[in-house]
Design a protein around this motif. Structure first.
Motif, mmCIF file in Angstrom:
data_model
loop_
_atom_site.group_PDB
_atom_site.id
_atom_site.type_symbol
_atom_site.label_atom_id
_atom_site.label_comp_id
_atom_site.label_asym_id
_atom_site.label_seq_id
_atom_site.Cartn_x
_atom_site.Cartn_y
_atom_site.Cartn_z
ATOM 1 N N GLU A 46 32.339 45.801 -0.688
ATOM 2 C CA GLU A 46 30.928 46.120 -0.922
ATOM 3 C C GLU A 46 30.009 45.135 -0.190
ATOM 4 O O GLU A 46 28.869 45.456 0.119
ATOM 5 N N ARG A 47 30.531 43.948 0.097
ATOM 6 C CA ARG A 47 29.738 42.912 0.756
ATOM 7 C C ARG A 47 30.105 42.731 2.225
ATOM 8 O O ARG A 47 29.605 41.823 2.881
ATOM 9 N N ASP A 48 31.010 43.555 2.718
ATOM 10 C CA ASP A 48 31.488 43.469 4.099
ATOM 11 C C ASP A 48 32.029 42.072 4.419
ATOM 12 O O ASP A 48 31.730 41.478 5.450
ATOM 13 N N TRP A 49 32.855 41.549 3.516
ATOM 14 C CA TRP A 49 33.425 40.223 3.689
ATOM 15 C C TRP A 49 34.857 40.249 4.202
ATOM 16 O O TRP A 49 35.422 39.184 4.469
ATOM 17 N N GLU A 50 35.448 41.430 4.371
ATOM 18 C CA GLU A 50 36.829 41.465 4.844
ATOM 19 C C GLU A 50 36.962 40.762 6.195
ATOM 20 O O GLU A 50 37.984 40.143 6.487
ATOM 21 N N GLN A 51 35.923 40.824 6.993
ATOM 22 C CA GLN A 51 35.952 40.175 8.310
ATOM 23 C C GLN A 51 36.212 38.668 8.204
ATOM 24 O O GLN A 51 36.681 38.041 9.158
ATOM 25 N N PHE A 52 35.921 38.082 7.051
ATOM 26 C CA PHE A 52 36.129 36.653 6.843
ATOM 27 C C PHE A 52 37.454 36.347 6.140
ATOM 28 O O PHE A 52 37.830 35.188 6.022
ATOM 29 N N HIS A 53 38.114 37.381 5.647
ATOM 30 C CA HIS A 53 39.293 37.190 4.801
ATOM 31 C C HIS A 53 40.596 37.379 5.562
ATOM 32 O O HIS A 53 41.475 38.134 5.140
ATOM 33 N N ASN A 54 40.740 36.665 6.655
ATOM 34 C CA ASN A 54 42.022 36.672 7.362
ATOM 35 C C ASN A 54 42.953 35.677 6.658
ATOM 36 O O ASN A 54 42.488 34.822 5.887
ATOM 37 N N PRO A 55 44.261 35.765 6.885
ATOM 38 C CA PRO A 55 45.198 34.879 6.175
ATOM 39 C C PRO A 55 44.883 33.392 6.314
ATOM 40 O O PRO A 55 44.948 32.644 5.326
ATOM 41 N N LYS A 56 44.521 32.947 7.507
ATOM 42 C CA LYS A 56 44.222 31.526 7.709
ATOM 43 C C LYS A 56 43.055 31.088 6.831
ATOM 44 O O LYS A 56 43.130 30.073 6.130
ATOM 45 N N ASP A 57 41.977 31.855 6.858
ATOM 46 C CA ASP A 57 40.801 31.461 6.093
ATOM 47 C C ASP A 57 41.010 31.603 4.585
ATOM 48 O O ASP A 57 40.448 30.825 3.807
ATOM 49 N N LEU A 58 41.822 32.569 4.166
ATOM 50 C CA LEU A 58 42.145 32.667 2.748
ATOM 51 C C LEU A 58 42.954 31.451 2.303
ATOM 52 O O LEU A 58 42.718 30.898 1.221
ATOM 53 N N ALA A 59 43.897 31.006 3.130
ATOM 54 C CA ALA A 59 44.685 29.817 2.801
ATOM 55 C C ALA A 59 43.785 28.582 2.722
ATOM 56 O O ALA A 59 43.921 27.754 1.810
ATOM 57 N N ILE A 60 42.844 28.472 3.660
ATOM 58 C CA ILE A 60 41.899 27.351 3.639
ATOM 59 C C ILE A 60 41.033 27.417 2.382
ATOM 60 O O ILE A 60 40.769 26.395 1.739
ATOM 61 N N ALA A 61 40.604 28.618 2.007
ATOM 62 C CA ALA A 61 39.777 28.785 0.808
ATOM 63 C C ALA A 61 40.542 28.362 -0.445
ATOM 64 O O ALA A 61 39.965 27.738 -1.347
ATOM 65 N N ILE A 62 41.843 28.679 -0.502
ATOM 66 C CA ILE A 62 42.658 28.259 -1.648
ATOM 67 C C ILE A 62 42.661 26.735 -1.732
ATOM 68 O O ILE A 62 42.468 26.154 -2.810
ATOM 69 N N SER A 63 42.864 26.085 -0.602
ATOM 70 C CA SER A 63 42.885 24.630 -0.574
ATOM 71 C C SER A 63 41.532 24.037 -0.975
ATOM 72 O O SER A 63 41.464 23.084 -1.748
ATOM 73 N N ALA A 64 40.456 24.617 -0.472
ATOM 74 C CA ALA A 64 39.116 24.138 -0.811
ATOM 75 C C ALA A 64 38.846 24.282 -2.305
ATOM 76 O O ALA A 64 38.317 23.357 -2.944
ATOM 77 N N GLU A 65 39.214 25.417 -2.849
ATOM 78 C CA GLU A 65 39.002 25.634 -4.286
ATOM 79 C C GLU A 65 39.891 24.716 -5.121
ATOM 80 O O GLU A 65 39.483 24.239 -6.187
ATOM 81 N N ALA A 66 41.103 24.441 -4.630
ATOM 82 C CA ALA A 66 41.993 23.508 -5.336
ATOM 83 C C ALA A 66 41.364 22.111 -5.343
ATOM 84 O O ALA A 66 41.461 21.385 -6.345
ATOM 85 N N GLY A 67 40.689 21.752 -4.249
ATOM 86 C CA GLY A 67 39.970 20.485 -4.207
ATOM 87 C C GLY A 67 38.855 20.438 -5.245
ATOM 88 O O GLY A 67 38.642 19.406 -5.897
ATOM 89 N N GLU A 68 38.165 21.547 -5.400
ATOM 90 C CA GLU A 68 37.101 21.613 -6.414
ATOM 91 C C GLU A 68 37.693 21.494 -7.819
ATOM 92 O O GLU A 68 37.086 20.867 -8.695
ATOM 93 N N LEU A 69 38.867 22.067 -8.026
ATOM 94 C CA LEU A 69 39.551 21.926 -9.318
ATOM 95 C C LEU A 69 39.915 20.467 -9.554
ATOM 96 O O LEU A 69 39.681 19.928 -10.642
ATOM 97 N N LEU A 70 40.475 19.823 -8.550
ATOM 98 C CA LEU A 70 40.842 18.412 -8.686
ATOM 99 C C LEU A 70 39.634 17.549 -9.021
ATOM 100 O O LEU A 70 39.733 16.602 -9.806
#
Length: 109
Positions: free
Chosen positions: A17-41
């Motif tokens: 709905e937000r046309d964000w698939e263009q940003f959701h490639n595997p590399k960037d999703l993996a980076i996002a997981i790491s970034a969010e894990a940093g926020e959790l830490l």
């Protein structure tokens, strides 16, 4: 439909709905997981675990899970199966008789 797929479907609907698939490639999703894990830490930094804000922990975990589900979907992975496979692999690496009550890594047992 399993519960994981219904979550993934909701995430994809939200993303599309937000046309964000263009940003959701595997590399960037993996980076996002790491970034969010940093926020959790960060929620635990300089404090005892009992003092962490549980509401914020929930939100950061939700972000991590969301990106992880989207990454699994990109590779058409069965989330339940890959987790069960990893549990089995870990059971072999960490036999109960050697690892029970022990925090050593498998190669130090």
């Amino acid at each position: 439909m399993n519960e994981f797929q219904s979550i993934i479907d909701e995430l994809i609907k939200f993303r599309n709905e937000r046309d964000w698939e263009q940003f959701h490639n595997p590399k960037d999703l993996a980076i996002a997981i790491s970034a969010e894990a940093g926020e959790l830490l960060e929620l635990f930094l300089w404090k005892d675990a009992k003092d962490a804000n549980v509401e914020k922990v929930k939100k950061e975990l939700a972000d991590i899970f969301s990106f992880a589900f989207l990454l699994a979907d990109k590779y058409k992975l069965d989330i339940k199966q890959i987790v069960l496979d990893k549990i089995k692999e870990n059971a072999e690496k960490y036999p109960i008789d050697k690892s029970k009550g022990n925090a050593k890594k498998y190669d130090e047992l």
